[in-house]
Design an enzyme around this catalytic site. Sequence first.
Site, short mmCIF file in Angstrom:
data_model
loop_
_atom_site.label_atom_id
_atom_site.label_comp_id
_atom_site.label_asym_id
_atom_site.label_seq_id
_atom_site.Cartn_x
_atom_site.Cartn_y
_atom_site.Cartn_z
N ASP A 35 9.02 0.18 5.31
CA ASP A 35 10.09 1.19 5.30
C ASP A 35 9.76 2.23 4.24
O ASP A 35 9.74 1.92 3.04
CB ASP A 35 11.42 0.46 4.99
CG ASP A 35 12.56 1.43 4.80
OD1 ASP A 35 12.43 2.60 5.21
OD2 ASP A 35 13.59 1.00 4.23
N ASN A 37 11.52 5.18 3.77
CA ASN A 37 12.63 6.01 3.31
C ASN A 37 13.87 5.22 2.87
O ASN A 37 14.95 5.78 2.71
CB ASN A 37 13.02 7.04 4.39
CG ASN A 37 13.47 6.35 5.68
OD1 ASN A 37 13.42 5.12 5.77
ND2 ASN A 37 13.90 7.13 6.65
N ASP A 39 15.85 3.00 4.28
CA ASP A 39 17.02 2.73 5.12
C ASP A 39 17.00 1.31 5.70
O ASP A 39 17.83 0.97 6.55
CB ASP A 39 17.16 3.78 6.24
CG ASP A 39 15.97 3.74 7.21
OD1 ASP A 39 15.03 2.94 6.99
OD2 ASP A 39 15.98 4.51 8.17
N ASP A 117 2.60 1.57 23.16
CA ASP A 117 3.22 0.76 24.19
C ASP A 117 3.81 1.74 25.21
O ASP A 117 4.51 2.68 24.84
CB ASP A 117 4.35 -0.08 23.57
CG ASP A 117 4.45 -1.45 24.18
OD1 ASP A 117 4.45 -1.53 25.42
OD2 ASP A 117 4.54 -2.43 23.41
N ASP A 218 3.41 -2.08 29.73
CA ASP A 218 4.41 -3.15 29.80
C ASP A 218 4.65 -3.57 31.26
O ASP A 218 4.68 -2.73 32.16
CB ASP A 218 5.71 -2.60 29.20
CG ASP A 218 6.78 -3.65 28.99
OD1 ASP A 218 6.57 -4.51 28.14
OD2 ASP A 218 7.83 -3.57 29.67
N GLU A 283 -0.09 -5.67 30.08
CA GLU A 283 0.64 -6.93 29.96
C GLU A 283 0.88 -7.41 31.39
O GLU A 283 1.77 -6.93 32.08
CB GLU A 283 1.99 -6.71 29.25
CG GLU A 283 2.69 -8.03 29.01
CD GLU A 283 4.21 -7.99 29.20
OE1 GLU A 283 4.88 -8.92 28.73
OE2 GLU A 283 4.74 -7.06 29.83
N HIS A 343 5.17 -10.16 19.89
CA HIS A 343 6.58 -9.98 19.56
C HIS A 343 7.53 -10.72 20.52
O HIS A 343 8.74 -10.59 20.40
CB HIS A 343 6.90 -8.48 19.58
CG HIS A 343 6.69 -7.89 20.94
ND1 HIS A 343 5.44 -7.79 21.52
CD2 HIS A 343 7.56 -7.42 21.86
CE1 HIS A 343 5.55 -7.28 22.73
NE2 HIS A 343 6.83 -7.04 22.97
N ASP A 344 6.99 -11.44 21.48
CA ASP A 344 7.82 -12.14 22.47
C ASP A 344 7.86 -13.65 22.29
O ASP A 344 8.61 -14.33 22.98
CB ASP A 344 7.32 -11.84 23.89
CG ASP A 344 7.61 -10.41 24.33
OD1 ASP A 344 8.61 -9.83 23.84
OD2 ASP A 344 6.85 -9.88 25.16
#
Length: 544
Positions: A35, A37, A39, A117, A218, A283, A343-344
């Site tokens: 990150d 900035n 947030d 992606d 994807d 994928e 990530h799955d």
Amino acid sequence: MAMSAQTTSRGSYPRFHRWWRNAVFYQIYPRSFRDSNGDGVGDLDGITMMLDYLNDGTSNSLGINAIWLCPIYPSPHKDWGYDVSNYCAIDPDLGDLESFDRLISQAHQRGIRVILDFVPNHTSDQHPWFLRSRSSKEDPQRNWYIWAPGKGGEPPTNWMSAFGGPAWTYDSQTGEWYMHSYLAEQPDLNYRCAEVVGAIHDVLRFWLERGVDGFRIDAVARLSKDAELRDNPTQSALAGITRAEGSGVRVNFYCHDRPEVHDLLRGFRRVVDSYGERLLVGEVWPREPSLLADYLRPDELHLAFNFRLLKSPYSASAFGAAIRYGEGLGAAGEWPTWTLSNHDFPRHISRYQSAEATEERARMAAMMLLTLHGTPFIYYGEEIGMREVDVSPSRRLDPMGRDGCRTPMQWSAAMHGGFTVPGAEPWLPCGDYTQINVSEQARDQRSLLSLYRRLIWLRQRDPALREGAYRAFDGVPRDCLGFYREGAGRRLLVMLNFANAARETESPAGTLLLSTKPERVQQTLEARLTLDANEGVVLDLGNA
Ligand code: NOJ
């Protein structure tokens, strides 16, 4: 290997023939990398800040030379970026087109390629295309999505969403159903409509013009659906068509792996090829393993993920079968891909957890991944052994429960693992960064990070590891794997003992290049070798 320097307005970097064959990919989940900035959400400038960690040209850095960015487009985040509401802009949480251009240019200056992606199967239900399509049956964009009347109040077909429930949602405004392979908020585009194909090609061009090196596509196998919207058959009904083994299980026959998907891929390929050497990696979850090869025909995808490795338990026989599958895809499998986490799925170090050997198993997995023939994909954080995080119900964000593998990168032992400023609340909770973080492992020659660095740099510098052919070495015991990597006049042998006990194995004479066990000292090996429990080695057998 043809190589020439290419200069673009965004910097100068070498172009290799089929550069992905020399690539070690690093998958970044942008919201969780760094990150910039304060947030609490990772962003593109954060990634740019950390490029030296990924590759500063020396073996003090990880050494990867390609990045895959998970979706960076504006999205209502029902499926965290895989529900795109504008294909040609940047999610404001992540930055803007200027920060994107900076990232591409800074990456290219370090010899790092960047692929995006690309999510062509579906958009967000908030995408202007869908808002138009939904507005009326007469709207010229109505047929950009798949609409059909129901059958007596029931959905038009028996197709199921990959996320559960029917793949159709009724829309009372126009009295028809629309199709979605995933969430109801992710309507599928209709590729039987030529304007959709044209619009999606324009999206590819938009990013290619901005200098991206390719795309991870994807949900490839779902892109095309049966024109007649026929119901999916059961396996036994299908047996009459394909002579497959019969059962009552329903097969995704009419909404998956349709023949027309290959025409679509050829179209994507023509667009990317017109920009030089840009990569399409798919994928693809084929209905049957043998179908994967069809997607890798010379004018379709360059690469497709082989998820057999990721799905394997920690065992020599399961990994061996996945490797044989990847290597055995025929001419199409000429160049496999390898990945253990993304990530799955739960992170592999947690999947391989064992009372006494979790870290050793992660070291073995790293050696296997980075010495195989084909392009390896590393998932951010695996290089330090980030664990799957048990996210409490009140902090869960993903409808499919995948938050645990998407948590912030653990850079240091500081507050929030150094991912964001102390006063911010990270968008997902952090794992145990006091125990597992980059800055401590970077100082420790015996750490998992140091092993990843050594393996990657060994691969980057050794042509036999990068490009050499794979050949199984059968002289190892059953709970071990052995394979040669042969090419460029060199011969290496990789031997991996997945057992929790030492194993003695045959071994040609060679020199030890690397062991997963830091305590093994460099030595010359003769005829037999004892591998420690969960130990892997790379041997240099000299000139072929
Ligand atoms: C596959 C992606 O990897 C996953 O994260 C996503 O939810 C689905 N496709 C739908 O886009």
